[in-house]
Design an enzyme around this catalytic site. Structure first.
Site, PDB file in Angstrom:
ATOM      1  N   ASN A  17      -4.945   2.639   1.615  1.00  0.00           N
ATOM      2  CA  ASN A  17      -4.069   2.424   0.498  1.00  0.00           C
ATOM      3  C   ASN A  17      -4.455   3.565  -0.585  1.00  0.00           C
ATOM      4  O   ASN A  17      -5.069   3.177  -1.633  1.00  0.00           O
ATOM      5  CB  ASN A  17      -4.351   0.855  -0.162  1.00  0.00           C
ATOM      6  CG  ASN A  17      -3.173   0.850  -1.236  1.00  0.00           C
ATOM      7  OD1 ASN A  17      -2.390   1.699  -1.494  1.00  0.00           O
ATOM      8  ND2 ASN A  17      -3.557  -0.357  -2.061  1.00  0.00           N
ATOM      9  N   PRO A  18      -4.391   4.737  -0.121  1.00  0.00           N
ATOM     10  CA  PRO A  18      -4.993   5.734  -1.016  1.00  0.00           C
ATOM     11  C   PRO A  18      -3.987   6.125  -2.308  1.00  0.00           C
ATOM     12  O   PRO A  18      -3.035   5.461  -2.377  1.00  0.00           O
ATOM     13  CB  PRO A  18      -4.685   7.232  -0.176  1.00  0.00           C
ATOM     14  CG  PRO A  18      -3.350   6.675   0.511  1.00  0.00           C
ATOM     15  CD  PRO A  18      -3.604   5.190   1.002  1.00  0.00           C
ATOM     16  N   ARG A  76       0.873  -1.241  -0.027  1.00  0.00           N
ATOM     17  CA  ARG A  76      -0.124  -0.089  -0.006  1.00  0.00           C
ATOM     18  C   ARG A  76       0.855   1.258   0.270  1.00  0.00           C
ATOM     19  O   ARG A  76       1.914   1.314   0.536  1.00  0.00           O
ATOM     20  CB  ARG A  76      -0.833   0.105   1.039  1.00  0.00           C
ATOM     21  CG  ARG A  76      -0.417  -0.026   2.437  1.00  0.00           C
ATOM     22  CD  ARG A  76      -1.070  -0.230   3.635  1.00  0.00           C
ATOM     23  NE  ARG A  76      -0.596  -0.334   4.879  1.00  0.00           N
ATOM     24  CZ  ARG A  76      -0.411   0.915   5.756  1.00  0.00           C
ATOM     25  NH1 ARG A  76      -0.928   1.786   5.432  1.00  0.00           N
ATOM     26  NH2 ARG A  76       0.091   0.855   6.696  1.00  0.00           N
ATOM     27  N   THR A  77       0.342   2.127  -0.493  1.00  0.00           N
ATOM     28  CA  THR A  77       0.858   3.567  -0.513  1.00  0.00           C
ATOM     29  C   THR A  77       1.125   4.139   0.777  1.00  0.00           C
ATOM     30  O   THR A  77       0.196   4.371   1.505  1.00  0.00           O
ATOM     31  CB  THR A  77       0.111   4.639  -1.459  1.00  0.00           C
ATOM     32  OG1 THR A  77      -0.340   4.120  -2.783  1.00  0.00           O
ATOM     33  CG2 THR A  77       0.938   5.917  -1.781  1.00  0.00           C
ATOM     34  N   LEU A  78       2.532   4.574   1.254  1.00  0.00           N
ATOM     35  CA  LEU A  78       2.767   5.295   2.497  1.00  0.00           C
ATOM     36  C   LEU A  78       3.018   6.574   2.187  1.00  0.00           C
ATOM     37  O   LEU A  78       2.785   7.568   3.052  1.00  0.00           O
ATOM     38  CB  LEU A  78       4.003   4.166   2.957  1.00  0.00           C
ATOM     39  CG  LEU A  78       3.492   3.094   3.230  1.00  0.00           C
ATOM     40  CD1 LEU A  78       4.736   2.287   3.924  1.00  0.00           C
ATOM     41  CD2 LEU A  78       2.707   2.942   4.524  1.00  0.00           C
TER      42      LEU A  78
END
Lengths: 273, 242
Positions: free
Chosen positions: B123-124, B19-21
């Site tokens: 997880n944007p 996921r996007t951090l």
């Protein structure tokens, strides 16, 4: 319609290239009580004959609101019709949630038709035994579609389904070309007269018919009984044959029901030989 | 996304690689406004890698279908992913072949749902999106953020644009701007951003969308002026030992 060795399941073709089960399903539509649709540039009107199995019971619900801009009238196995209405409502709500916009009528109709087609190509299913008149409004205007158990659909200016549909069509055929420019009131009047044509001995009264309208600036809604009664009175729709008018509220006078069609109502098995 | 259902916690380390951090290559502000015939949108062509102005020819505005224009700031790879989602959406829309088409309002709502759903899964898609368009003469301009906040307005901006450009627009925007006035107003905003936003680059595009369609201009630069007298002797009045 006759029994033959090719009509047992829907996935069997006859040598003449017919699917009998699908054709029998379309017969079920003809046995249901009448439903009629008409459309103009800005409005669509649905009207149907409501039969009750007895004086003690309520009328069958045949008109369903699917969304603010779409409504349907059904003829045939009303249980199937209810299930399809629920599917259509679901599709409209989901589309609206994602796109914040009403589902275009043409797309809903195609989805419905594809759903019906599936049932004509699975050995463990049967076709839906209901014809659906879809009345709706979208960006491209007012539309009236007819969805068949076969999975076919067509757009119409005016159409009638159910028992004695031919009588209604006979009334509509010479007039339909003018419907595009009809006013809302004239459209409703023509719908009521078409309904009257499908009734034989009975007087057209609010207890036997239901009318629904959708139009520009007017969400789909069923007209209440009082409004319909006033409209019927305004148009002075009276039987010309002078037979004694039954008591108001008597949906089925004891003149001897028009037997075969009334006996084979929605719910009753429509077969046979 | 393939993930083992039971070993995955929403915030567990095993899932972190999925996921996007934080964003890596980012675009800065997008500014857009409604004008007489449609929407005007401006964005520079910079793709920053942290504080490095790494990529200088990045197209951050793309046309969507017949009626919409999408501009994005934030993570550029997520913007490319969004373009793929929209590509598929428009493809299916066209495949109906029925005279109906998704307008800017529908695309905006769809994007809102996508962004919000990703945010709910922690997880944007790390973007702020500007969606503008015209359909049947109706102008539409909206914004969606990475957490799914969305709204419509007569002028919108993302990132630094919110702080530097919108006050200018609030003061000087009015209904029925001509094309020339709209461009002048946008250039004024972009110039301020160029002076004050460290991640701005002096190479921008302006896109316009009207009922007739989308045009994206060729890249060009804004004239800047640095000849202020205070710059010639910057430490006057506050001399330091270095």
């Amino acid at each position: 319609m006759f029994r033959n060795q090719y009509d047992t399941d829907v996935t069997t073709w006859s040598p003449a290239g017919r699917l009998f089960q699908v054709e029998y399903a379309m017969e079920a539509v003809k046995q249901g009580s009448a439903a009629i649709g008409l459309r103009s540039k800005t409005h669509v009107v649905l009207a149907c004959v409501n039969k009750a199995t007895s004086e003690l019971s309520s009328h069958q619900k045949k008109i369903f609101k699917v969304d603010d801009h779409i409504g349907v009238a059904i003829a045939g196995l009303t249980a199937d019709g209810r299930v399809l209405s629920r599917y259509m409502r679901n599709e409209c709500i989901n589309y609206n949630f994602t796109y914040e916009s009403p589902l275009p009528v043409g797309r809903l109709v195609v989805q419905l038709a594809d759903k019906a087609q599936v049932c004509t190509q699975r050995s463990w299913k049967r076709p839906y035994g209901v014809g659906v008149l879809v009345a709706g409004l979208d960006e491209s205007g007012a539309h009236l579609y007819y969805n068949c158990p076969s999975g076919n659909y067509f757009e119409y200016q005016a159409f009638a389904i159910g028992s004695r549909w031919q009588a209604a069509m006979t009334y509509l055929e010479p007039r339909f070309e003018n419907f595009m420019d009809s006013s809302r009131e004239d459209l409703i009047k023509d719908a009521l007269i078409s309904v009257r044509e499908t009734l034989q001995e009975e007087k057209l009264q609010i207890s036997v018919c239901t009318v629904a309208v959708v139009g520009v600036g007017e969400p789909f809604h069923i007209l209440d009984q009082e409004t319909v009664r006033k409209l019927i009175d305004t148009f002075e729709i009276v039987r010309e044959d002078g037979s004694p008018a039954p008591e108001p509220g008597d949906a089925a006078p004891d003149l001897g029901e028009a037997a075969p069609a009334a006996a084979a109502e929605e719910g009753a098995a429509p077969m046979d030989i | 996304m393939e993930q083992k259902p039971f070993s995955r916690g929403l915030l567990s380390s095993e899932a972190d690689s999925q996921r996007t951090l934080y964003p890596y290559v980012t675009g800065t502000s997008v500014v857009a406004l409604k004008y007489k015939d449609g929407i005007l949108m401006a964005a520079d062509m910079g793709g920053s890698y942290g504080s490095t102005l790494r990529y200088k020819t990045v197209e951050r505005m793309k046309s969507i279908g017949k009626h919409s224009l999408l501009g994005a700031s934030g993570e550029l790879s997520d913007f490319q992913e969004i373009l793929r989602y929209l590509d598929e959406l428009i493809l299916y829309d066209n495949m109906w072949d029925d005279g109906n088409s998704l307008g800017p309002k529908e695309v905006h709502s769809y994007l809102t749902r996508v962004m919000y759903n990703r945010r709910n899964k922690f997880n944007p898609l790390w973007n702020s999106l500007v969606l503008g368009g015209v359909k049947n003469g109706q102008k539409y301009l909206g914004m969606v953020s990475m957490i799914g906040v969305n709204f419509e307005d007569d002028h919108v901006a993302t990132g630094f644009g919110n702080h530097l450009a919108r006050p200018i627009l609030r003061e000087e925007w009015h209904e029925n701007l001509s094309f020339e006035d709209g461009v002048k107003l946008l250039e004024k905003c972009m110039r301020v951003l160029l002076y004050r936003d460290r991640s701005a680059v002096n190479k921008l595009q302006i896109a316009k969308i009207t009922d007739e369609g989308v045009t994206v201009s060729q890249p060009y630069s804004l004239k800047t002026f640095w000849g202020f007298s205070a710059f010639s002797n910057p430490t006057a009045g506050a001399e330091g030992s270095w």
